[in-house]
Motif scaffolding. Structure first.
Motif, mmCIF file in Angstrom:
data_model
loop_
_atom_site.group_PDB
_atom_site.id
_atom_site.type_symbol
_atom_site.label_atom_id
_atom_site.label_comp_id
_atom_site.label_asym_id
_atom_site.label_seq_id
_atom_site.Cartn_x
_atom_site.Cartn_y
_atom_site.Cartn_z
ATOM 1 N N GLU A 130 92.125 14.582 31.652
ATOM 2 C CA GLU A 130 90.868 15.019 31.592
ATOM 3 C C GLU A 130 90.687 15.858 32.789
ATOM 4 O OE1 GLU A 130 86.597 12.714 32.440
ATOM 5 O OE2 GLU A 130 88.348 11.731 31.461
ATOM 6 N N ALA A 169 95.622 8.611 30.342
ATOM 7 C CA ALA A 169 95.242 9.731 30.653
ATOM 8 C C ALA A 169 94.948 9.712 32.079
ATOM 9 C CB ALA A 169 94.424 10.436 29.812
ATOM 10 N N HIS A 207 84.979 7.234 24.712
ATOM 11 C CA HIS A 207 85.838 7.606 25.645
ATOM 12 C C HIS A 207 85.779 6.684 27.039
ATOM 13 C CE1 HIS A 207 88.712 10.434 27.700
ATOM 14 N NE2 HIS A 207 88.018 10.409 29.071
ATOM 15 N N TYR A 214 92.031 7.492 24.306
ATOM 16 C CA TYR A 214 92.536 7.381 25.634
ATOM 17 C C TYR A 214 91.746 6.546 26.696
ATOM 18 C CZ TYR A 214 96.366 10.844 24.623
ATOM 19 O OH TYR A 214 97.303 11.530 24.392
ATOM 20 N N SER A 266 91.047 7.337 30.547
ATOM 21 C CA SER A 266 91.312 8.127 31.665
ATOM 22 C C SER A 266 91.179 7.275 32.992
ATOM 23 C CB SER A 266 90.376 9.479 31.602
ATOM 24 O OG SER A 266 90.684 10.061 30.591
ATOM 25 N N CYS A 314 92.469 11.575 35.356
ATOM 26 C CA CYS A 314 91.170 12.651 35.609
ATOM 27 C C CYS A 314 91.988 13.341 36.834
ATOM 28 C CB CYS A 314 89.846 11.902 35.827
ATOM 29 S SG CYS A 314 89.091 10.806 34.821
ATOM 30 N N HIS A 368 86.916 5.269 30.879
ATOM 31 C CA HIS A 368 87.508 5.529 32.220
ATOM 32 C C HIS A 368 88.081 4.262 32.771
ATOM 33 C CE1 HIS A 368 85.349 9.418 33.869
ATOM 34 N NE2 HIS A 368 86.174 9.609 32.823
#
Length: 313
Positions: A31, A4, A223, A284, A286, A6, A225
């Motif tokens: 996101e 995904a 989650h 996911y 992100s 950001c 990143h």
């Protein structure tokens, strides 16, 4: 795992243009920021809450492109003294309400950081031993037991009432939750609706090992990143990793946020995602692109290539 993006990094584009750009990268999850520090370039939370027509139009743009909102982000400091804390608290509550209307089950946040006592006007981050000076144990007790835990108990009730199932807290420096141990302390106090948004760049910049953190956080990672950091050895070996120079002064900092693969190599990233998958995370990832050593487009393309080559699918 799926990739995904950001979307604040594409903040100069309109909402439809941003979605088209995301689609052009072969990415189908976003996101988006809906509160906190961000200017929220693609989500006008107040407007969407007030207008069913605009909310429907917003959803239609996503549906036309088969793009999913994987999380709404409202990272800020809701525990700050005074006006800032009040503003970020209000935006966090509204972000949850918007998530409920959109059917989004996950919110990404930061824990917040209080002042050192009731009279403080700015947040106070205690990272030194509390053994000396002797005023620090009282500061930590105040921050956790009088401010953070009561705030989060109330907020998690609000989240549940609006259908939010996961609150993923990013372990950001200068926040009360900034590593696995502090995340687990909050989770124990307020419940398992709270988990980690594991951003490896922050742990790298603090000298920790994100792969070891994955093992510690098994079952509590909500989650992830996709974001890298590079320790600038010529400087960090002299001054250490505590760094307050502006992020724009990349040449003079002891560490920098960089495109994925420009800090840790691809073998490291493969192990990171392998251990994530092994310990139960298959959600996911992100991409958060904040590399100021190259153009936005170069940073996005570099990071997307690296993540596509290393994600455990």
């Amino acid at each position: 795992m799926k990739l995904a993006l950001c979307t604040d990094v594409l903040g100069d584009l309109s909402f439809p243009q941003m979605l088209d750009k995301v689609k052009s990268y072969g990415i189908t999850g976003v996101e988006m920021t809906a509160g906190g520090w961000s200017p929220c370039p693609h989500v006008n939370t107040n407007e969407l809450l007030a207008s069913p027509e605009k909310l429907a139009s917003f959803r239609l743009e996503l549906e036309k492109r088969d793009i999913e909102i994987v999380a709404l982000n409202c990272s800020g400091n809701p525990l700050a003294p005074g006006e800032l804390g009040e503003k970020h608290t209000a935006s966090s509550y509204k972000a949850v309400e918007l998530a409920g209307k959109l059917g989004v089950k996950k919110i990404v946040m930061m824990s917040g950081l209080p002042g050192g006592g009731p009279e403080d006007k700015v947040p106070n981050w205690i990272t030194s031993t509390v053994s000396w000076p002797d005023y620090m144990p009282g500061v930590v007790d105040y921050q956790w037991n009088q401010v953070a835990i009561p705030w989060w108990k109330t907020f998690t009730q609000h989240a549940r009432q609006h259908g939010v199932e996961q609150i993923a807290i990013e372990e950001f420096p200068s926040q009360l939750v900034y590593n696995p141990s502090t995340l687990l302390r909050l989770r124990e106090a307020v419940g398992d609706i709270v988990g980690m948004n594991l951003d490896p760049s922050h742990l790298i910049a603090m000298g920790a090992d994100p792969i070891a953190a994955v093992r510690k956080l098994e079952g509590a990672i909500f989650h992830v990143h996709g974001k890298d950091a590079r320790i600038e050895r010529a400087l960090a070996d002299i001054d250490g990793l505590l760094e307050y120079k502006p992020v724009t002064e990349t040449k003079d900092r002891t560490w920098n946020y960089v495109a994925v693969g420009c800090g840790k190599d691809l073998l490291w990233w493969k192990e990171f995602f392998s251990v994530l998958r092994m310990t139960g995370y298959n959600g996911y990832v992100s991409l958060e692109m904040e590399d100021l050593t190259m153009s936005v487009e170069a940073g996005l393309e570099t990071s997307i290539d690296a993540l596509n080559a290393t994600l455990s699918r």
